[in-house]
Design a protein around this motif. Structure first.
Motif, PDB file in Angstrom:
ATOM      1  N   ASP A  99      -1.027   5.225  -7.438  1.00 54.55           N
ATOM      2  CA  ASP A  99      -2.140   4.329  -7.719  1.00 54.55           C
ATOM      3  C   ASP A  99      -3.347   4.684  -6.859  1.00 54.55           C
ATOM      4  O   ASP A  99      -4.504   4.485  -7.258  1.00 54.55           O
ATOM      5  CB  ASP A  99      -1.752   2.871  -7.445  1.00 54.55           C
ATOM      6  N   LEU A 100      -3.086   5.184  -5.646  1.00 53.79           N
ATOM      7  CA  LEU A 100      -4.132   5.690  -4.768  1.00 53.79           C
ATOM      8  C   LEU A 100      -4.127   7.211  -4.838  1.00 53.79           C
ATOM      9  O   LEU A 100      -3.073   7.843  -4.855  1.00 53.79           O
ATOM     10  CB  LEU A 100      -3.890   5.243  -3.325  1.00 53.79           C
ATOM     11  N   THR A 106       0.829  -1.204   0.000  1.00 59.46           N
ATOM     12  CA  THR A 106       0.000   0.000   0.000  1.00 59.46           C
ATOM     13  C   THR A 106       0.866   1.257   0.000  1.00 59.46           C
ATOM     14  O   THR A 106       0.530   2.260  -0.630  1.00 59.46           O
ATOM     15  CB  THR A 106      -0.946   0.001   1.215  1.00 59.46           C
ATOM     16  N   HIS A 135       1.675   1.877  -3.477  1.00 59.99           N
ATOM     17  CA  HIS A 135       0.557   2.462  -4.218  1.00 59.99           C
ATOM     18  C   HIS A 135       0.415   3.956  -3.923  1.00 59.99           C
ATOM     19  O   HIS A 135       0.088   4.745  -4.813  1.00 59.99           O
ATOM     20  CB  HIS A 135      -0.742   1.744  -3.866  1.00 59.99           C
ATOM     21  N   TRP A 183      -1.525   7.772   4.755  1.00 60.99           N
ATOM     22  CA  TRP A 183      -2.324   8.220   3.599  1.00 60.99           C
ATOM     23  C   TRP A 183      -3.039   9.529   3.957  1.00 60.99           C
ATOM     24  O   TRP A 183      -2.868  10.535   3.293  1.00 60.99           O
ATOM     25  CB  TRP A 183      -3.328   7.142   3.206  1.00 60.99           C
ATOM     26  N   PRO A 186      -1.541  -7.757  -6.842  1.00 60.20           N
ATOM     27  CA  PRO A 186      -2.468  -6.733  -7.337  1.00 60.20           C
ATOM     28  C   PRO A 186      -2.652  -6.814  -8.851  1.00 60.20           C
ATOM     29  O   PRO A 186      -2.578  -5.816  -9.565  1.00 60.20           O
ATOM     30  CB  PRO A 186      -1.781  -5.430  -6.922  1.00 60.20           C
ATOM     31  N   ILE A 191      -5.741  -3.251  -1.731  1.00 60.70           N
ATOM     32  CA  ILE A 191      -6.469  -1.985  -1.817  1.00 60.70           C
ATOM     33  C   ILE A 191      -6.498  -1.475  -3.251  1.00 60.70           C
ATOM     34  O   ILE A 191      -7.290  -0.613  -3.605  1.00 60.70           O
ATOM     35  CB  ILE A 191      -5.823  -0.947  -0.882  1.00 60.70           C
ATOM     36  N   HIS A 192      -5.633  -2.037  -4.094  1.00 57.76           N
ATOM     37  CA  HIS A 192      -5.565  -1.651  -5.510  1.00 57.76           C
ATOM     38  C   HIS A 192      -5.412  -2.907  -6.343  1.00 57.76           C
ATOM     39  O   HIS A 192      -4.717  -3.853  -5.949  1.00 57.76           O
ATOM     40  CB  HIS A 192      -4.370  -0.724  -5.750  1.00 57.76           C
ATOM     41  N   SER A 249     -14.400  -8.452  -2.067  1.00 55.71           N
ATOM     42  CA  SER A 249     -13.279  -7.536  -1.872  1.00 55.71           C
ATOM     43  C   SER A 249     -12.960  -7.452  -0.382  1.00 55.71           C
ATOM     44  O   SER A 249     -13.717  -7.920   0.467  1.00 55.71           O
ATOM     45  CB  SER A 249     -13.614  -6.151  -2.429  1.00 55.71           C
ATOM     46  N   SER A 273      -5.165  -4.075 -10.682  1.00 54.52           N
ATOM     47  CA  SER A 273      -5.244  -3.710 -12.097  1.00 54.52           C
ATOM     48  C   SER A 273      -6.537  -4.254 -12.690  1.00 54.52           C
ATOM     49  O   SER A 273      -7.230  -5.081 -12.082  1.00 54.52           O
ATOM     50  CB  SER A 273      -4.023  -4.247 -12.848  1.00 54.52           C
ATOM     51  N   ASP A 274      -6.884  -3.814 -13.882  1.00 51.15           N
ATOM     52  CA  ASP A 274      -8.176  -4.163 -14.467  1.00 51.15           C
ATOM     53  C   ASP A 274      -8.328  -5.675 -14.619  1.00 51.15           C
ATOM     54  O   ASP A 274      -7.383  -6.393 -14.954  1.00 51.15           O
ATOM     55  CB  ASP A 274      -8.337  -3.495 -15.833  1.00 51.15           C
ATOM     56  N   THR A 291     -11.366  -4.765   2.627  1.00 50.89           N
ATOM     57  CA  THR A 291     -10.865  -3.449   3.019  1.00 50.89           C
ATOM     58  C   THR A 291     -10.182  -3.594   4.373  1.00 50.89           C
ATOM     59  O   THR A 291      -9.849  -4.706   4.788  1.00 50.89           O
ATOM     60  CB  THR A 291     -12.003  -2.412   3.033  1.00 50.89           C
TER      61      THR A 291
END
Length: 333
Positions: free
Chosen positions: A52-53, A44, A47, A117, A234, A257-258, A279, A260-261, A281
């Motif tokens: 990415d975030l 994270t 990211h 963050w 990820p 938390i992230h 998912s 890719s498609d 969190t």
């Protein structure tokens, strides 16, 4: 004090972090001032550094796997005293009054805030944390070993719950880094058969040494149908093979938390027969305490790669290139 700040989010090759001299924080009401001993390096953090975030706080200091010593206690702070060892994790603040908080699901609080963050974290010599969100740490571990427990361990534990592995079931783990190598041990301690799929030969060796039944390439099918799977890498391209590996009624938990498609899914091959995707969190504080008690009762083997605090940029670069086996940690002393 010295601290790393994310001054220009972008690829690690572009130098998004800046090693700066900043004011030492002071604890406010209900807060603890922590002298950082070790801070784990989490994906994270990568990211946040690479953008990415979305940026929540410009120039934030990353790091949310902090092991440290309490050196000052703000007014009204309870539960810790000067000299205590304490942990700082990702979840930093919730409202306490929304429907999610009242249901015991504070990790879904719309007003939640996060260390590294929204507020400065542990890539620094000192850090502050609300005492109500600081964590007591189990005995029997070094500081290096404790740091990854505070996110890699916590989110892996939560992911295992989300994956709904039946008693004596078969679990597939996709990707085998800092979080996965701890989660596998928890699952094995519960009597679960673990199959690991990862592209790293070193990670496959580590998985087998920790008790995984098999370890294969990232897209190779496991030797038997899976009741559950957890995707730690990820990489959205791994969602279809992970779903295809599930038995009827199986569950895939996506731990990051992230991601890719995800490519197109075929309903019959990937989702039919009541397969499901969940998912993941942040964990709740109650779940964090539950996991740390488990870690105290069942000593986990924690694989770490240490770096000096002033080489956090190199640690994140190595993480981005998959050159870290287990979990990277930053030593402040």
């Amino acid at each position: 004090m010295r601290a790393w700040r994310v001054h220009r989010p972008g690829p690690m090759a572009s130098g998004p972090l800046e090693w700066s001299r900043v004011a030492t924080p002071r604890p406010g009401a209900g807060e603890l001032l922590i002298r950082v001993l070790v801070c784990g390096v989490c994906r994270t953090d990568l990211h946040v550094a690479e953008g990415d975030l979305l940026v929540h706080r410009p120039g934030v200091t990353s790091g949310h796997e902090v092991v440290g010593e309490v050196i000052a206690v703000g007014g009204e702070a309870a539960g810790f005293a000067v000299g205590d060892r304490a942990g700082i994790a990702w979840l930093r603040e919730t409202c306490g009054s929304c429907r999610f908080c009242l249901r015991g699901r504070e990790n879904l609080c719309p007003g939640s805030r996060y260390t590294g963050w929204d507020e400065d974290g542990g890539y620094a010599e000192f850090a502050v944390v609300p005492a109500a969100y600081a964590l007591a740490l189990p005995a029997g571990y070094t500081d290096d070993e404790l740091a990854p427990l505070l996110c890699a361990g916590l989110i892996g534990y939560h992911s295992l719950e989300r994956a709904a592995v039946p008693e004596g079931g078969r679990l597939g783990i996709y990707g085998f880094g800092g979080s996965a190598h701890l989660t596998a041990q928890v699952a094995i301690a519960r009597g679960v058969t673990v199959h690991v799929m990862t592209r790293s030969a070193e990670a496959r060796e580590l998985a087998l040494s920790l008790g995984a039944a098999t370890a294969a390439g990232a897209v190779e099918p496991p030797p038997e149908p899976l009741d559950s799977a957890i995707l730690f890498a990820p990489v959205g391209e791994l969602v279809p093979p992970a779903l295809a590996a599930l038995d009827r009624g199986g569950t895939l938990a996506i731990a990051g938390i992230h991601l890719s498609d995800v490519p197109s899914l075929n309903y019959q091959r990937h989702l039919f027969q009541e397969r499901q995707i969940r998912s993941v969190t942040a964990n709740t504080r109650a779940e964090a305490r539950e996991f740390l008690r488990f870690a105290g009762d069942h000593h986990l083997s924690v694989s770490t790669t240490p770096y000096p605090l002033d080489q956090a940029d190199r640690a994140l670069t190595d993480l981005a290139a998959d050159r870290v086996n287990g979990a990277a940690v930053l030593r402040a002393t």
